[in-house]
Design an enzyme around this catalytic site. Structure first.
Site, short mmCIF file in Angstrom:
data_model
loop_
_atom_site.label_atom_id
_atom_site.label_comp_id
_atom_site.label_asym_id
_atom_site.label_seq_id
_atom_site.Cartn_x
_atom_site.Cartn_y
_atom_site.Cartn_z
NE ARG A 41 2.08 -5.06 11.11
CZ ARG A 41 3.10 -4.87 10.26
NH1 ARG A 41 4.26 -5.41 10.51
NH2 ARG A 41 2.94 -4.14 9.19
CE LYS A 57 -2.19 -1.05 3.84
NZ LYS A 57 -1.65 -2.38 4.22
NE ARG A 73 -4.44 -1.80 9.87
CZ ARG A 73 -3.39 -1.15 9.40
NH1 ARG A 73 -3.50 0.09 8.99
NH2 ARG A 73 -2.23 -1.75 9.30
NE ARG A 88 7.19 -2.53 5.95
CZ ARG A 88 5.87 -2.47 6.04
NH1 ARG A 88 5.15 -2.04 5.01
NH2 ARG A 88 5.24 -2.83 7.14
NE ARG A 91 6.03 -0.35 10.03
CZ ARG A 91 4.83 -0.41 9.46
NH1 ARG A 91 4.62 0.19 8.30
NH2 ARG A 91 3.84 -1.02 10.04
P1 AMP Z 1 0.58 0.39 9.04
O1 AMP Z 1 1.70 1.36 8.91
O2 AMP Z 1 -0.63 0.76 8.23
O3 AMP Z 1 1.02 -1.04 8.77
O4 AMP Z 1 0.09 0.42 10.56
C1 AMP Z 1 0.96 0.05 11.62
C2 AMP Z 1 0.17 -0.14 12.90
O5 AMP Z 1 -0.50 1.09 13.24
C3 AMP Z 1 -0.92 -1.19 12.84
O6 AMP Z 1 -0.45 -2.49 13.10
C4 AMP Z 1 -1.88 -0.69 13.93
O7 AMP Z 1 -1.39 -0.99 15.22
C5 AMP Z 1 -1.79 0.83 13.76
N1 AMP Z 1 -2.79 1.34 12.78
C6 AMP Z 1 -2.55 1.96 11.59
N2 AMP Z 1 -3.69 2.29 10.97
C7 AMP Z 1 -4.69 1.86 11.77
C8 AMP Z 1 -6.11 1.87 11.67
N3 AMP Z 1 -6.75 2.40 10.61
N4 AMP Z 1 -6.81 1.36 12.72
C9 AMP Z 1 -6.22 0.83 13.80
N5 AMP Z 1 -4.89 0.76 13.94
C10 AMP Z 1 -4.12 1.27 12.94
#
Ligand code: AMP
Length: 215
Positions: free
Chosen positions: A172, A14, A89, A128, A161
């Site tokens: 996740r 994404k 999400r 990554r 990360r």
């Molecule tokens: P990402 O960078 O999108 O992979 O998000 C990393 C982490 O941030 C996720 O594993 C969640 O803990 C939190 N997170 C990001 N976006 C959301 C969302 N829309 N709803 C809930 N938690 C989120």
């Protein structure tokens, strides 16, 4: 003006697709993951609330996420088009987004469902690397920077990360299956879903999505 959603589990690409679309279109990139990481770094109340959820790969509460998204959307004029990355999400967040659009104006045009097989996802996530300053995304083998550990764009330091460790990745993926997959039928029913094979090279995914956007 109509907005789009980039939907898909961790590692589907994404962020990489968003980097491309930012350059090619006028969509404003809204990544809740990036916003939450920035909140943690700055030590804001939202960051303090989100930290423990993020470190273990659990979802941050819907109310927190919806608040930061509404704040972000309200900063731009009603004519702006957004590209949501990693949001919504959950069904609650999707319904919350509808409510935000009702309050502030706006609607959705496409929801791109990026589909990648699990072994490919795991390989992508463990390799990554991300730029500390601009957030550009690399991969140690499939998308390496010109100089190891250094961002091509702004020479920032690349890091892994903390939630890209193997145990957190599995968590996740499970969270995605349980809480986010229901969004696929939610948006399919609304006629907004566009399935995209994102298992190949980034350029191939980019081209598939751009074709839909420019059709
Ligand atoms: P990402 O960078 O999108 O992979 O998000 C990393 C982490 O941030 C996720 O594993 C969640 O803990 C939190 N997170 C990001 N976006 C959301 C969302 N829309 N709803 C809930 N938690 C989120």
């Amino acid at each position: 003006m109509k907005s789009i959603i980039l939907l898909g589990g961790p590692g589907v690409g994404k962020g990489t697709l968003a980097d491309f679309l930012k350059k090619q279109t006028d969509y404003i990139h809204v990544s809740t993951g990036d916003m939450l990481r920035a909140a943690i770094q700055s030590g804001s109340p939202v960051g303090l609330e989100a930290k423990s959820f993020m470190e273990t790969g659990r979802l941050v509460p819907d109310s927190v996420v919806l608040r930061i998204v509404e704040e972000r959307i309200s900063q731009d004029s009603t004519g702006a088009r957004f590209m949501f990355d990693g949001f919504p999400r959950t069904i609650e967040q999707a319904e919350g987004l509808d409510a935000i659009f009702k309050r502030l104006g706006g609607s959705l045009n496409h929801v791109f469902n990026l589909v990648v097989e699990r072994p490919v996802l795991l390989r992508r996530l463990t390799g990554r690397r991300v730029c500390k300053t601009c957030g550009a995304v690399y991969h140690v083998t499939s998308r390496p920077p010109k100089q190891e550990g250094v961002c091509d764009v702004d020479a920032g330091e690349l890091y892994q990360r903390t939630d890209d460790s193997e145990a957190t990745i599995l968590n996740r993926l499970e969270v995605y299956e349980k809480q986010t997959v229901p969004l696929i039928s939610f948006y399919r029913k609304k006629g907004l879903l566009r399935d995209i094979d994102a298992g190949g090279k980034a350029e191939e995914t980019d081209a598939l999505v751009l074709k839909v956007l420019t059709a």
